[in-house]
Scaffold this active site. Sequence first.
Site, PDB file in Angstrom:
ATOM      1  N   ASP A  17       0.840  -1.216   0.036  1.00 21.94           N
ATOM      2  CA  ASP A  17      -0.052  -0.085   0.050  1.00 21.94           C
ATOM      3  C   ASP A  17       0.908   1.097   0.073  1.00 21.94           C
ATOM      4  O   ASP A  17       1.773   1.402   0.716  1.00 21.94           O
ATOM      5  CB  ASP A  17      -0.828   0.108   1.432  1.00 21.94           C
ATOM      6  CG  ASP A  17      -1.876   0.940   1.082  1.00 21.94           C
ATOM      7  OD1 ASP A  17      -2.049   2.076   0.610  1.00 21.94           O
ATOM      8  OD2 ASP A  17      -3.228   0.686   1.856  1.00 21.94           O
ATOM      9  N   GLU A  63     -16.229 -18.074  -4.901  1.00 18.85           N
ATOM     10  CA  GLU A  63     -17.507 -17.498  -4.427  1.00 18.85           C
ATOM     11  C   GLU A  63     -18.296 -16.793  -5.464  1.00 18.85           C
ATOM     12  O   GLU A  63     -17.765 -15.695  -6.191  1.00 18.85           O
ATOM     13  CB  GLU A  63     -17.808 -16.757  -3.114  1.00 18.85           C
ATOM     14  CG  GLU A  63     -19.079 -16.542  -2.543  1.00 18.85           C
ATOM     15  CD  GLU A  63     -19.092 -15.712  -1.400  1.00 18.85           C
ATOM     16  OE1 GLU A  63     -20.286 -15.539  -0.972  1.00 18.85           O
ATOM     17  OE2 GLU A  63     -18.128 -15.195  -0.749  1.00 18.85           O
ATOM     18  N   GLU A 113     -16.145  -7.559  -3.902  1.00 18.14           N
ATOM     19  CA  GLU A 113     -17.276  -8.273  -3.634  1.00 18.14           C
ATOM     20  C   GLU A 113     -18.156  -8.682  -4.675  1.00 18.14           C
ATOM     21  O   GLU A 113     -19.453  -9.459  -4.224  1.00 18.14           O
ATOM     22  CB  GLU A 113     -18.000  -8.001  -2.325  1.00 18.14           C
ATOM     23  CG  GLU A 113     -16.811  -8.122  -1.253  1.00 18.14           C
ATOM     24  CD  GLU A 113     -17.204  -7.988   0.232  1.00 18.14           C
ATOM     25  OE1 GLU A 113     -16.536  -8.257   1.463  1.00 18.14           O
ATOM     26  OE2 GLU A 113     -18.550  -7.374   0.244  1.00 18.14           O
TER      27      GLU A 113
END
Length: 428
Positions: free
Chosen positions: A157, A245, A322
């Site tokens: 970062d 997922e 997500e």
Amino acid sequence: MRLLKRSWLCLLLKLAIAVGSLSLVFLVSQLNTDWAPGFTHKYSWLEYTADVGGPEKGCNCSAILQGDWKALERAKILTITKDVRKSIQIPDDYYINATTDCRSFKLRRKYIMFPLSKEEEDFPLAFSIIVHHKVQNFERLLRAIYVPQNIYCVHVDKKSKASVSSAISAIASFFPNVFLVSQADNVVYAGWPRVQADLNCMADLYNASTKWKYFINLCGQDFPLKTNLEMVRMLRALRGGNSLESESFPPEKKWRVSYVHQIINGGIQRTNKTKDPPPFNLPIMSGNAYIVVSRGYVRSVLKDRRIHALIEWSKDTYSPDEHLWATIQRVPGVPGSKWPHRKYDMSDLNAIARLVKWEAHEGLEDSMGAVYPECKGTHVRQICVYGAGDLQWLLEHNHLFANKFDVDTDPIAIFCLEKYLRQKALAD
Ligand SMILES: *[C@@H]1O[C@H](CO)[C@@H](O)[C@H](O)[C@H]1NC(C)=O
Ligand SMILES: *[C@@H]1O[C@H](CO)[C@@H](O)[C@H](O)[C@H]1NC(C)=O
Ligand SMILES: *[C@@H]1O[C@H](CO)[C@@H](O)[C@H](O)[C@H]1NC(C)=O
């Protein structure tokens, strides 16, 4: 070294002329096994011993992995002793200083510096690792997954402390196949830059080597549950498919993709402006930030114009990590993807990418809403930071990696897991 080898050969040759050519064949084959470490069967010098792990030597890892409560109690007490607390404090300086003797660092830390099998050598993997603090966690993770045939892109970062980025650059500089991302970003929790960091590593990895077969993204607090060989075998068993997922989008989260968001002062904020529908009417799916995908999937991410449009559209959504990967997984024609029909939905527990314990899903087996037993460590942002008591449960799963681990929270969980994996890697 070479000189020595040549003089040995000379000696052998003379000897062989004396005793006959049959024994030469025998001796040369003996010589081969002695000189090429890749062909011996025991690499006992690569085993982790208690002195390497430090003061954790007082705990019985095999009992801990079996969930033995007495061993777990002892480990808990050990964790809070002064000696252990002190030994887990490794200053960032330590890694920076180690660059003066990188060979001895790799030896001391017992890095695996040659492929342990042909099967693994023929199936290289690419990793993206996103870090912002806790250098020791990163180094323990890297050591657990490092093999010379894989390739590792590290994104530190931009707003990390200077000592953190120097220490991580130092560690990366020890290895020809570990590199820092060419373009680092300021990662914002739940914001687009988190995805951009992975995208930058994907592009670098794709460009750096044409050989790797699968891409796996990690953060500094992940840890593997499988050896490199086990990963290779599980990935080959996917037969080109991806494992992540990808489920239908829950209505209560629709706001995430139906309003424009913006990043203000390092945080993400929702505006009143509604978003246009997604490009090409792609069905938006729900998933998480961690994926196991084929090289073909990565090629699509970098080159497919539909996905390019989807990426642009996602930039002002909430927590795009997500839904972006999960959505791409259902785009027709993407290598290893599935059709959008919900029969192909895959939950995080059925995908092999990442095992995470969410606080809200913990409970007793006989309670209706519970998905897994209670976290034996602590929680950070409603996610379990595993304790040694979680290891038995973790290893019952097929996942390649679990999140989160932290040396500061429970050094013994990591110690026992890395010991277990190394023993397994050397035994297979
Ligand atoms: C560690 O635990 C294992 C399994 O419970 C047991 O067989 C072994 O004797 C223990 N070792 C030590 C040193 O206590
Ligand atoms: C690193 O090196 C500097 C300068 O030689 C020294 O002052 C410092 O104590 C060292 N740090 C560690 C952790 O060894
Ligand atoms: C790929 O890497 C080469 C150097 O190896 C570099 O010249 C080129 O610009 C890179 N391409 C991309 C798209 O990053």
